[in-house]
Write a protein that holds these residues in place. Sequence first.
Motif, PDB file in Angstrom:
ATOM      1  N   GLU A   3       8.623  -7.917  -4.725  1.00 46.84           N
ATOM      2  CA  GLU A   3       9.891  -8.172  -3.817  1.00 46.84           C
ATOM      3  C   GLU A   3       9.802  -8.174  -2.415  1.00 46.84           C
ATOM      4  O   GLU A   3      10.173  -8.913  -1.776  1.00 46.84           O
ATOM      5  N   VAL A   4       8.905  -7.396  -1.703  1.00 45.33           N
ATOM      6  CA  VAL A   4       8.595  -7.301  -0.325  1.00 45.33           C
ATOM      7  C   VAL A   4       7.818  -8.774  -0.113  1.00 45.33           C
ATOM      8  O   VAL A   4       8.283  -9.143   0.788  1.00 45.33           O
ATOM      9  N   LYS A   5       6.737  -9.031  -1.066  1.00 48.94           N
ATOM     10  CA  LYS A   5       6.044 -10.106  -0.649  1.00 48.94           C
ATOM     11  C   LYS A   5       6.923 -11.337  -0.730  1.00 48.94           C
ATOM     12  O   LYS A   5       6.777 -12.118   0.006  1.00 48.94           O
ATOM     13  N   LYS A   6       7.855 -11.175  -1.551  1.00 52.64           N
ATOM     14  CA  LYS A   6       8.562 -12.474  -1.756  1.00 52.64           C
ATOM     15  C   LYS A   6       9.721 -12.533  -0.536  1.00 52.64           C
ATOM     16  O   LYS A   6       9.944 -13.601   0.083  1.00 52.64           O
ATOM     17  N   THR A   7      10.257 -11.530  -0.293  1.00 46.40           N
ATOM     18  CA  THR A   7      11.196 -11.484   0.867  1.00 46.40           C
ATOM     19  C   THR A   7      10.698 -11.781   2.171  1.00 46.40           C
ATOM     20  O   THR A   7      11.223 -12.665   3.093  1.00 46.40           O
ATOM     21  N   PHE A   8       9.200 -11.510   2.556  1.00 40.84           N
ATOM     22  CA  PHE A   8       8.593 -11.916   3.850  1.00 40.84           C
ATOM     23  C   PHE A   8       7.830 -12.833   3.759  1.00 40.84           C
ATOM     24  O   PHE A   8       6.967 -13.042   4.692  1.00 40.84           O
ATOM     25  N   ASN A   9       7.746 -13.541   2.565  1.00 38.81           N
ATOM     26  CA  ASN A   9       7.021 -14.750   2.410  1.00 38.81           C
ATOM     27  C   ASN A   9       5.323 -14.440   2.728  1.00 38.81           C
ATOM     28  O   ASN A   9       4.633 -15.056   3.446  1.00 38.81           O
ATOM     29  N   LEU A  10       4.847 -13.327   1.801  1.00 33.56           N
ATOM     30  CA  LEU A  10       3.564 -12.681   2.117  1.00 33.56           C
ATOM     31  C   LEU A  10       2.503 -13.267   1.208  1.00 33.56           C
ATOM     32  O   LEU A  10       3.229 -13.036  -0.200  1.00 33.56           O
ATOM     33  N   THR A  11       1.500 -13.633   1.320  1.00 31.14           N
ATOM     34  CA  THR A  11       0.329 -13.743   0.163  1.00 31.14           C
ATOM     35  C   THR A  11       0.052 -12.412  -0.382  1.00 31.14           C
ATOM     36  O   THR A  11      -0.601 -12.651  -1.788  1.00 31.14           O
ATOM     37  N   GLY A  12       0.274 -11.456   0.322  1.00 32.11           N
ATOM     38  CA  GLY A  12      -0.311 -10.042  -0.280  1.00 32.11           C
ATOM     39  C   GLY A  12      -0.063  -8.940   0.729  1.00 32.11           C
ATOM     40  O   GLY A  12       0.291  -9.251   1.692  1.00 32.11           O
ATOM     41  N   VAL A  13      -0.046  -7.727   0.174  1.00 31.30           N
ATOM     42  CA  VAL A  13      -0.036  -6.622   0.992  1.00 31.30           C
ATOM     43  C   VAL A  13      -0.908  -5.486   0.450  1.00 31.30           C
ATOM     44  O   VAL A  13      -1.647  -5.536  -0.571  1.00 31.30           O
ATOM     45  N   ARG A  14      -1.060  -4.275   1.140  1.00 32.32           N
ATOM     46  CA  ARG A  14      -1.840  -3.118   0.914  1.00 32.32           C
ATOM     47  C   ARG A  14      -0.795  -2.062   0.646  1.00 32.32           C
ATOM     48  O   ARG A  14       0.119  -2.015   1.040  1.00 32.32           O
ATOM     49  N   ALA A  15      -1.185  -1.345  -0.516  1.00 25.84           N
ATOM     50  CA  ALA A  15      -0.147  -0.210  -0.766  1.00 25.84           C
ATOM     51  C   ALA A  15      -0.849   0.916  -1.272  1.00 25.84           C
ATOM     52  O   ALA A  15      -1.854   0.830  -1.771  1.00 25.84           O
ATOM     53  N   VAL A  16      -0.166   2.117  -1.227  1.00 21.21           N
ATOM     54  CA  VAL A  16      -0.458   3.321  -1.792  1.00 21.21           C
ATOM     55  C   VAL A  16       0.654   3.985  -2.608  1.00 21.21           C
ATOM     56  O   VAL A  16       1.696   3.892  -2.184  1.00 21.21           O
ATOM     57  N   GLY A  17       0.143   4.369  -3.832  1.00 19.52           N
ATOM     58  CA  GLY A  17       1.055   4.987  -4.696  1.00 19.52           C
ATOM     59  C   GLY A  17       0.796   4.495  -6.164  1.00 19.52           C
ATOM     60  O   GLY A  17       0.255   3.486  -6.293  1.00 19.52           O
ATOM     61  N   LYS A  18       1.530   5.094  -7.169  1.00 18.28           N
ATOM     62  CA  LYS A  18       1.424   4.980  -8.617  1.00 18.28           C
ATOM     63  C   LYS A  18       2.378   3.619  -9.062  1.00 18.28           C
ATOM     64  O   LYS A  18       3.583   3.770  -8.514  1.00 18.28           O
ATOM     65  N   LEU A  19       1.721   2.617  -9.359  1.00 16.51           N
ATOM     66  CA  LEU A  19       2.580   1.136  -9.602  1.00 16.51           C
ATOM     67  C   LEU A  19       3.835   1.601 -10.714  1.00 16.51           C
ATOM     68  O   LEU A  19       4.657   0.712 -10.282  1.00 16.51           O
ATOM     69  N   ASP A  20       3.760   2.416 -11.491  1.00 15.54           N
ATOM     70  CA  ASP A  20       4.951   2.713 -12.536  1.00 15.54           C
ATOM     71  C   ASP A  20       6.014   3.404 -11.972  1.00 15.54           C
ATOM     72  O   ASP A  20       6.942   3.771 -12.720  1.00 15.54           O
ATOM     73  N   ASP A  21       5.699   4.104 -10.847  1.00 17.50           N
ATOM     74  CA  ASP A  21       6.713   5.016 -10.476  1.00 17.50           C
ATOM     75  C   ASP A  21       7.956   4.331 -10.131  1.00 17.50           C
ATOM     76  O   ASP A  21       8.202   3.343  -9.668  1.00 17.50           O
ATOM     77  N   ILE A  22       9.063   5.125 -10.045  1.00 15.50           N
ATOM     78  CA  ILE A  22      10.514   4.255  -9.775  1.00 15.50           C
ATOM     79  C   ILE A  22      10.829   4.746  -8.279  1.00 15.50           C
ATOM     80  O   ILE A  22      10.494   5.865  -8.136  1.00 15.50           O
ATOM     81  N   VAL A  23      11.184   3.918  -7.436  1.00 10.45           N
ATOM     82  CA  VAL A  23      11.368   3.918  -6.000  1.00 10.45           C
ATOM     83  C   VAL A  23      12.988   3.661  -6.147  1.00 10.45           C
ATOM     84  O   VAL A  23      13.501   2.755  -6.403  1.00 10.45           O
ATOM     85  N   LYS A  24      13.764   4.622  -5.239  1.00  7.86           N
ATOM     86  CA  LYS A  24      15.115   4.647  -5.041  1.00  7.86           C
ATOM     87  C   LYS A  24      15.602   4.515  -3.599  1.00  7.86           C
ATOM     88  O   LYS A  24      16.572   4.073  -3.282  1.00  7.86           O
ATOM     89  N   THR A  25      14.664   4.934  -2.710  1.00 10.71           N
ATOM     90  CA  THR A  25      14.892   5.103  -1.472  1.00 10.71           C
ATOM     91  C   THR A  25      13.891   4.455  -0.349  1.00 10.71           C
ATOM     92  O   THR A  25      12.519   4.960  -0.830  1.00 10.71           O
ATOM     93  N   ILE A  26      13.884   3.567   0.215  1.00  5.63           N
ATOM     94  CA  ILE A  26      12.605   3.002   1.215  1.00  5.63           C
ATOM     95  C   ILE A  26      13.124   3.013   2.619  1.00  5.63           C
ATOM     96  O   ILE A  26      14.413   3.318   3.124  1.00  5.63           O
ATOM     97  N   GLY A  27      12.272   2.933   3.442  1.00  7.05           N
ATOM     98  CA  GLY A  27      12.427   2.905   5.061  1.00  7.05           C
ATOM     99  C   GLY A  27      11.307   1.842   5.355  1.00  7.05           C
ATOM    100  O   GLY A  27      10.391   1.667   4.837  1.00  7.05           O
ATOM    101  N   ILE A  28      11.815   1.344   6.724  1.00  3.40           N
ATOM    102  CA  ILE A  28      10.900   0.204   7.157  1.00  3.40           C
ATOM    103  C   ILE A  28      10.976   0.232   8.535  1.00  3.40           C
ATOM    104  O   ILE A  28      11.847   0.723   9.380  1.00  3.40           O
ATOM    105  N   VAL A  29       9.777   0.159   9.221  1.00  2.00           N
ATOM    106  CA  VAL A  29       9.422  -0.170  10.584  1.00  2.00           C
ATOM    107  C   VAL A  29       8.835  -1.527  10.994  1.00  2.00           C
ATOM    108  O   VAL A  29       7.640  -1.466  10.391  1.00  2.00           O
ATOM    109  N   GLY A  30       9.408  -2.480  11.370  1.00  2.00           N
ATOM    110  CA  GLY A  30       8.703  -3.505  11.576  1.00  2.00           C
ATOM    111  C   GLY A  30       7.577  -3.389  12.503  1.00  2.00           C
ATOM    112  O   GLY A  30       7.567  -2.486  13.564  1.00  2.00           O
ATOM    113  N   GLY A  31       6.495  -4.209  12.629  1.00  2.00           N
ATOM    114  CA  GLY A  31       5.167  -4.391  13.782  1.00  2.00           C
ATOM    115  C   GLY A  31       4.158  -2.953  13.268  1.00  2.00           C
ATOM    116  O   GLY A  31       4.162  -3.119  12.011  1.00  2.00           O
ATOM    117  N   SER A  32       4.024  -2.527  14.194  1.00  2.00           N
ATOM    118  CA  SER A  32       2.804  -1.310  14.155  1.00  2.00           C
ATOM    119  C   SER A  32       3.573  -0.002  13.825  1.00  2.00           C
ATOM    120  O   SER A  32       3.764   0.642  15.062  1.00  2.00           O
TER     121      SER A  32
END
Length: 262
Positions: free
Chosen positions: A153-182
Amino acid sequence: MKINDVIKYLDKRFPIELASEFDYPRVGFNIGNVNNQLTKVMLSLDLTKEVVLEALKMGCNLIITHHSYLFDPLYKIDFSLNRGEIIGLLYENEVSVYSMHTNYDVGVGGVNDSLAKMLNIKNIKIINNEIKANNFLRYGNIKPISFKNLINEVKKTFNLTGVRAVGKLDDIVKTIGIVGGSGGHKEDLENALTSEIDCYITGEIPLNIAIDAQNANLKLIEVNHGVEKFAFDYLKIDLEIDLKLQEKVFITTINTDPLITI
């Protein structure tokens, strides 16, 4: 309407007092003449020769950027070189440049508010509920989703061809936070942990921060720095409505972020 009328509006919405200390000499009016009559406005993450040429083609005499073109001091201006050539183009065509960086990141309706809206964060929160310098994080609840699907969803929202990620892919996420840039600094990680979110989304995450996040069971999604550009979709509407600039505000079609993920 003069260029200064737009500047006053932006200065009021995103005052320099909200900028990080290192940004103070760099944000605000950078180049040009505030007393010139405004023709049209171009919005761009960065200032490049291609952006200036597009602004000229569209009849814009004010370019608003997120990243200051004069971030580093200039000791010499050679019109035959890229940076000098851009300044020459601006001068010859009386195009002004205004930049808002970290003050735009943290301000109400700024970069991080806009990105949080795009991610459909409900009841967007700010640490200590305080709009101030360096308080970048926006966070809150989302509809429960697997980490793998959130990444997509993040890739689609920001029109990205790929991202790097840390975490177990099957885990359920209920809360997120974001900081744009660096947002991969130690203090950014500490803020993310303090907010008790499941996943933190930002750019330019170094290895040691990724390891610390993994040890703290905090999921990470690293996006391009350039996703900040999407905040201009909201600013364009605000300028058109608040300053009655319909059909006079444009977002550059130039992609100024050269980094891609293949």
